[in-house]
Motif scaffolding. Structure first.
Motif, PDB file in Angstrom:
ATOM      1  N   VAL A 146      43.916  62.213   4.913  1.00 34.82           N
ATOM      2  CA  VAL A 146      43.730  62.407   3.471  1.00 34.82           C
ATOM      3  C   VAL A 146      45.120  62.501   2.851  1.00 34.82           C
ATOM      4  CG1 VAL A 146      42.753  63.839   1.650  1.00 34.82           C
ATOM      5  CG2 VAL A 146      41.515  63.541   3.809  1.00 34.82           C
ATOM      6  N   ILE A 147      45.481  61.458   2.133  1.00 39.93           N
ATOM      7  CA  ILE A 147      46.828  61.323   1.572  1.00 39.93           C
ATOM      8  C   ILE A 147      46.715  61.175   0.066  1.00 39.93           C
ATOM      9  CG2 ILE A 147      48.929  59.928   1.558  1.00 39.93           C
ATOM     10  CD1 ILE A 147      48.249  59.028   4.403  1.00 39.93           C
ATOM     11  N   GLN A 148      47.294  62.122  -0.654  1.00 34.70           N
ATOM     12  CA  GLN A 148      47.254  62.107  -2.124  1.00 34.70           C
ATOM     13  C   GLN A 148      45.825  61.929  -2.632  1.00 34.70           C
ATOM     14  OE1 GLN A 148      50.301  59.434  -3.676  1.00 34.70           O
ATOM     15  NE2 GLN A 148      51.757  60.087  -2.107  1.00 34.70           N
ATOM     16  N   ASP A 149      44.925  62.707  -2.030  1.00 29.13           N
ATOM     17  CA  ASP A 149      43.503  62.736  -2.385  1.00 29.13           C
ATOM     18  C   ASP A 149      42.760  61.446  -2.063  1.00 29.13           C
ATOM     19  OD1 ASP A 149      43.662  65.375  -3.396  1.00 29.13           O
ATOM     20  OD2 ASP A 149      44.349  64.631  -5.337  1.00 29.13           O
ATOM     21  N   GLN A 150      43.383  60.562  -1.309  1.00 29.52           N
ATOM     22  CA  GLN A 150      42.725  59.325  -0.891  1.00 29.52           C
ATOM     23  C   GLN A 150      42.404  59.391   0.601  1.00 29.52           C
ATOM     24  OE1 GLN A 150      41.899  56.774  -3.032  1.00 29.52           O
ATOM     25  NE2 GLN A 150      42.726  58.041  -4.694  1.00 29.52           N
ATOM     26  N   ILE A 151      41.234  58.900   0.974  1.00 26.45           N
ATOM     27  CA  ILE A 151      40.829  58.875   2.374  1.00 26.45           C
ATOM     28  C   ILE A 151      41.339  57.575   3.000  1.00 26.45           C
ATOM     29  CG2 ILE A 151      38.885  58.824   3.977  1.00 26.45           C
ATOM     30  CD1 ILE A 151      37.297  60.453   1.926  1.00 26.45           C
ATOM     31  N   VAL A 152      42.165  57.713   4.023  1.00 29.13           N
ATOM     32  CA  VAL A 152      42.700  56.552   4.735  1.00 29.13           C
ATOM     33  C   VAL A 152      42.047  56.534   6.119  1.00 29.13           C
ATOM     34  CG1 VAL A 152      44.778  55.386   5.533  1.00 29.13           C
ATOM     35  CG2 VAL A 152      44.879  56.847   3.497  1.00 29.13           C
ATOM     36  N   TRP A 153      41.268  55.503   6.393  1.00 27.51           N
ATOM     37  CA  TRP A 153      40.512  55.477   7.645  1.00 27.51           C
ATOM     38  C   TRP A 153      40.534  54.058   8.216  1.00 27.51           C
ATOM     39  CZ3 TRP A 153      35.498  53.066   8.230  1.00 27.51           C
ATOM     40  CH2 TRP A 153      35.034  52.439   7.062  1.00 27.51           C
ATOM     41  N   GLY A 154      39.824  53.884   9.319  1.00 26.38           N
ATOM     42  CA  GLY A 154      39.709  52.561   9.917  1.00 26.38           C
ATOM     43  C   GLY A 154      41.035  52.043  10.456  1.00 26.38           C
ATOM     44  N   ALA A 155      41.248  50.739  10.302  1.00 26.96           N
ATOM     45  CA  ALA A 155      42.426  50.092  10.888  1.00 26.96           C
ATOM     46  C   ALA A 155      43.726  50.663  10.340  1.00 26.96           C
ATOM     47  CB  ALA A 155      42.364  48.586  10.631  1.00 26.96           C
ATOM     48  N   THR A 156      43.759  50.958   9.046  1.00 27.95           N
ATOM     49  CA  THR A 156      44.982  51.500   8.460  1.00 27.95           C
ATOM     50  C   THR A 156      45.326  52.852   9.056  1.00 27.95           C
ATOM     51  OG1 THR A 156      44.546  50.303   6.398  1.00 27.95           O
ATOM     52  CG2 THR A 156      46.136  52.117   6.297  1.00 27.95           C
ATOM     53  N   ALA A 157      44.310  53.683   9.287  1.00 30.70           N
ATOM     54  CA  ALA A 157      44.547  54.985   9.915  1.00 30.70           C
ATOM     55  C   ALA A 157      45.070  54.819  11.336  1.00 30.70           C
ATOM     56  CB  ALA A 157      43.261  55.812   9.916  1.00 30.70           C
TER      57      ALA A 157
END
Length: 206
Positions: free
Chosen positions: A184-195
């Motif tokens: 959770v970066i700057q209130d954004q959920i970063v998941w999947g391949a990018t995570a």
């Protein structure tokens, strides 16, 4: 650590250490991926993203983008700038540079390439994606392509290395809700391949 020292250290770590890869990280970060049975096939394409560092104030940053909402597997998701290989690209690094220039408006000629991270197969889009690591000597001006980028998030290294950003959240993709580890970066959920790419980067930086 100043920017020049950071880049020198990163260059050495990417050159001397075996890359962490994604197998163990996938077990920790993306259990959903282990259930997806799609394998590379004759229709699999290649793509690349650019993980581009630059100095800003007292810290070091790299940009993430928010994809616009659209009817596709990655619509509305956080990502690194990037996209598919085109015939005019001389190599995979050229793909990453071209796509970053098109999407966030940086000058590709101002980017110095360091190394690649581990290529990742992305089953939902049937794509191999190559993360390319590079840097710019100063903060660039960003000119996002509104068709492909809903927002640019400048993320500091200190944010990425903060263990509190590792969380478990429920995300929805194409009508399916999944509970998945994420950042959770700057209130954004970063998941999947990018995570997974970020998780490998964290292992390198450590």
């Amino acid at each position: 650590m100043n920017f020049a020292d950071f880049i020198n250290t990163l260059n050495k770590r990417l050159s001397e250490k075996p890359l962490p890869g994604h197998e163990e990280i996938m077990r920790q970060m993306s259990p959903y991926r282990l259930k997806v049975k799609i394998e590379p096939n004759e229709n699999t394409r290649r793509s690349a993203v650019l993980m581009m560092f630059y100095p800003k104030g007292e810290d070091i940053f790299l940009p993430l983008i928010l994809r616009p909402q659209y009817d596709g597997v990655h619509g509305g998701q956080m990502a690194f700038p990037g996209g598919r290989v085109e015939l005019k690209d001389k190599d995979i690094q050229a793909t990453a540079l071209r796509e970053a220039q098109e999407e966030i408006g940086i000058k590709a000629t101002d980017v110095k390439i360091i190394k690649n991270l581990t290529e990742l197969f992305i089953p939902p889009s049937n794509m191999f994606c190559q993360p390319v690591v590079g840097y710019m000597a100063s903060r660039p001006d960003f000119y996002p392509d509104e068709r492909e980028v809903a927002g640019i998030f400048e993320v500091s290294i200190s944010e990425i290395l903060d263990p509190s950003i590792v969380q478990v959240r429920t995300v929805e993709t194409r009508g399916v809700k999944l509970e998945t580890p994420c950042f959770v970066i700057q209130d954004q959920i970063v998941w999947g391949a990018t995570a997974l790419m970020i998780a490998e980067l964290i292992e390198v930086l450590r």
